[in-house]
Design a protein around this motif. Structure first.
Motif, mmCIF file in Angstrom:
data_model
loop_
_atom_site.group_PDB
_atom_site.id
_atom_site.type_symbol
_atom_site.label_atom_id
_atom_site.label_comp_id
_atom_site.label_asym_id
_atom_site.label_seq_id
_atom_site.Cartn_x
_atom_site.Cartn_y
_atom_site.Cartn_z
ATOM 1 N N THR A 120 2.085 13.443 -8.209
ATOM 2 C CA THR A 120 2.280 12.004 -8.054
ATOM 3 C C THR A 120 3.035 11.425 -9.242
ATOM 4 O O THR A 120 3.932 10.587 -9.086
ATOM 5 C CB THR A 120 0.931 11.295 -7.888
ATOM 6 N N ALA A 124 6.718 9.591 -8.985
ATOM 7 C CA ALA A 124 6.910 8.221 -9.469
ATOM 8 C C ALA A 124 8.081 8.149 -10.449
ATOM 9 O O ALA A 124 8.915 7.237 -10.369
ATOM 10 C CB ALA A 124 5.630 7.720 -10.128
ATOM 11 N N THR A 198 -1.157 2.752 -12.805
ATOM 12 C CA THR A 198 -2.277 3.357 -12.081
ATOM 13 C C THR A 198 -3.477 2.420 -12.007
ATOM 14 O O THR A 198 -4.491 2.790 -11.408
ATOM 15 C CB THR A 198 -2.720 4.662 -12.772
ATOM 16 N N GLY A 200 -3.346 -1.420 -11.517
ATOM 17 C CA GLY A 200 -3.281 -2.577 -10.644
ATOM 18 C C GLY A 200 -3.897 -3.804 -11.283
ATOM 19 O O GLY A 200 -4.141 -3.862 -12.489
ATOM 20 N N GLN A 218 6.447 1.282 -10.694
ATOM 21 C CA GLN A 218 6.005 2.245 -9.703
ATOM 22 C C GLN A 218 4.485 2.133 -9.573
ATOM 23 O O GLN A 218 3.752 2.429 -10.510
ATOM 24 C CB GLN A 218 6.398 3.659 -10.131
ATOM 25 N N SER A 219 4.022 1.689 -8.415
ATOM 26 C CA SER A 219 2.593 1.447 -8.193
ATOM 27 C C SER A 219 1.931 2.708 -7.653
ATOM 28 O O SER A 219 2.128 3.084 -6.492
ATOM 29 C CB SER A 219 2.396 0.285 -7.221
ATOM 30 N N VAL A 220 1.141 3.355 -8.518
ATOM 31 C CA VAL A 220 0.521 4.640 -8.191
ATOM 32 C C VAL A 220 -0.922 4.461 -7.719
ATOM 33 O O VAL A 220 -1.377 5.131 -6.792
ATOM 34 C CB VAL A 220 0.568 5.584 -9.410
ATOM 35 N N TRP A 222 -4.833 1.783 -8.079
ATOM 36 C CA TRP A 222 -5.415 0.442 -8.259
ATOM 37 C C TRP A 222 -6.835 0.610 -8.792
ATOM 38 O O TRP A 222 -7.803 0.108 -8.231
ATOM 39 C CB TRP A 222 -5.409 -0.321 -6.931
ATOM 40 N N VAL A 245 7.474 -0.810 -6.501
ATOM 41 C CA VAL A 245 7.679 0.244 -5.516
ATOM 42 C C VAL A 245 6.385 1.029 -5.344
ATOM 43 O O VAL A 245 5.766 1.437 -6.333
ATOM 44 C CB VAL A 245 8.806 1.200 -5.956
ATOM 45 N N SER A 246 5.973 1.254 -4.106
ATOM 46 C CA SER A 246 4.804 2.079 -3.860
ATOM 47 C C SER A 246 5.154 3.549 -4.016
ATOM 48 O O SER A 246 6.275 3.967 -3.726
ATOM 49 C CB SER A 246 4.242 1.815 -2.461
ATOM 50 N N VAL A 247 4.186 4.329 -4.477
ATOM 51 C CA VAL A 247 4.386 5.764 -4.684
ATOM 52 C C VAL A 247 3.530 6.518 -3.688
ATOM 53 O O VAL A 247 2.308 6.359 -3.656
ATOM 54 C CB VAL A 247 4.021 6.178 -6.125
ATOM 55 N N TYR A 248 4.196 7.329 -2.877
ATOM 56 C CA TYR A 248 3.491 8.167 -1.895
ATOM 57 C C TYR A 248 4.013 9.585 -2.022
ATOM 58 O O TYR A 248 5.217 9.817 -1.943
ATOM 59 C CB TYR A 248 3.715 7.635 -0.486
#
Length: 306
Positions: A120, A124, A198, A200, A218-220, A222, A245-248
């Motif tokens: 992850t 990111a 990480t 939020g 980069q939102s990993v 919350w 940006v969401s990280v998937y």
């Protein structure tokens, strides 16, 4: 087979039990699991899963049955892989596309900590763009994803600022290679180009406000569990767009084998440290869950299959 199964009535909501043996498909190998790793998402699945369910993303072990279609590693290969559940078991069927052979000299237990957390962090940073000479802020830097993000950003040539709540955590983040370690993003006085978040909540809001023109957050995760309310006007006026940006890192988007090969090569070369803050037999999983949920854990928790 032996497994850790969901049981909401016990501490940690996981306990040793029994589960049916997996039946590998044509493109899967059967792995005798030696080690697995605990991630924050698994605390949620343990709380909300069905009684008797076998969860778990990460696992490392030895191939005991090769894939029927002839693809992938042979019997006896040491491997690490990712799957949507089934990792907390003594046997696991894994898609050959989602695993990699572990190089000699790399500890299998440490390899088990890589798929979710290091994968992850790597995704990111890759989404964020070039790192050389850029300022990167990592929140929750003393955690699993955060600890890997600090190291990978530094390897990419970035100036890295890690956020950790305690003095010991900040010292640890510095040992991982951060150029600065601070108690909160409000302690950062100059703009940053990239944020790996990480936590939020309020930290995301503060970190977003630190972004330079054209920067990306980069939102990993919350981990705070709190809401993020951006101040009026904070999204306006940047000459170049600033993004959240969401990280998937899930299936279909990631070449898991290539990702793991890259991370394992860094570990084998001594360039990437696997930060393991808790390691013990899997029947002590409640202790690992407590360390993670109470935020006493530095890096990752590795469970050794007894």
């Amino acid at each position: 087979m032996r497994a850790l199964i969901v049981d909401q009535e016990v501490p940690g909501r996981l306990r040793p039990g029994d589960a049916p043996d997996p039946q590998p498909g044509p493109g899967q190998v059967l792995v005798e699991v030696r080690h697995t790793s605990l991630n924050a998402a698994e605390l949620y699945f343990a709380e909300h899963g069905e009684p008797g369910q076998v969860i778990g993303f990460d696992s490392a072990g030895v191939v005991v049955r090769a894939a029927a279609d002839g693809d992938g590693p042979v019997v006896g290969s040491r491997v690490v892989g990712f799957g949507e559940g089934g990792g907390f078991a003594a046997l696991r069927a894994l898609d050959v596309a989602d695993l990699a052979v572990v190089p000699d000299g790399v500890d299998l237990g440490e390899a088990a900590a890589l798929p979710v957390a290091a994968g992850t962090a790597l995704r990111a940073l890759e989404q964020a763009g070039p790192l050389l000479g850029r300022r990167v802020l990592v929140t929750g830097a003393s955690g699993g994803v955060g600890g890997f993000a600090v190291q990978l950003a530094a390897l990419g040539g970035a100036y890295v600022i890690g956020v950790a709540g305690s003095e010991d955590g900040r010292r640890w983040v510095g040992e991982l290679g951060a150029d600065e370690a601070v108690s909160g993003p409000e302690r950062v006085t100059r703009p940053v180009d990239i944020v790996i978040d990480t936590v939020g909540g309020a930290q995301l809001v503060t970190a977003y406000g630190l972004l330079a023109s054209g920067g990306t957050l980069q939102s990993v995760g919350w981990a705070s569990g709190g809401e993020a309310a951006l101040p009026v006007g904070s999204t306006l006026g940047s000459p170049a767009p600033r993004s959240v940006v969401s990280v998937y890192n899930g299936g279909g988007l990631t070449d898991r084998r290539a990702q793991l090969d890259r991370l394992l090569a860094l570990v084998a070369a001594g360039k990437l440290r696997v930060p393991v803050g808790w390691r013990g037999p899997w029947d002590k999983v409640a202790d690992a869950v407590a360390a993670l949920s109470e935020r006493r854990l530095r890096g990752k928790a590795v469970l050794d299959v007894g």
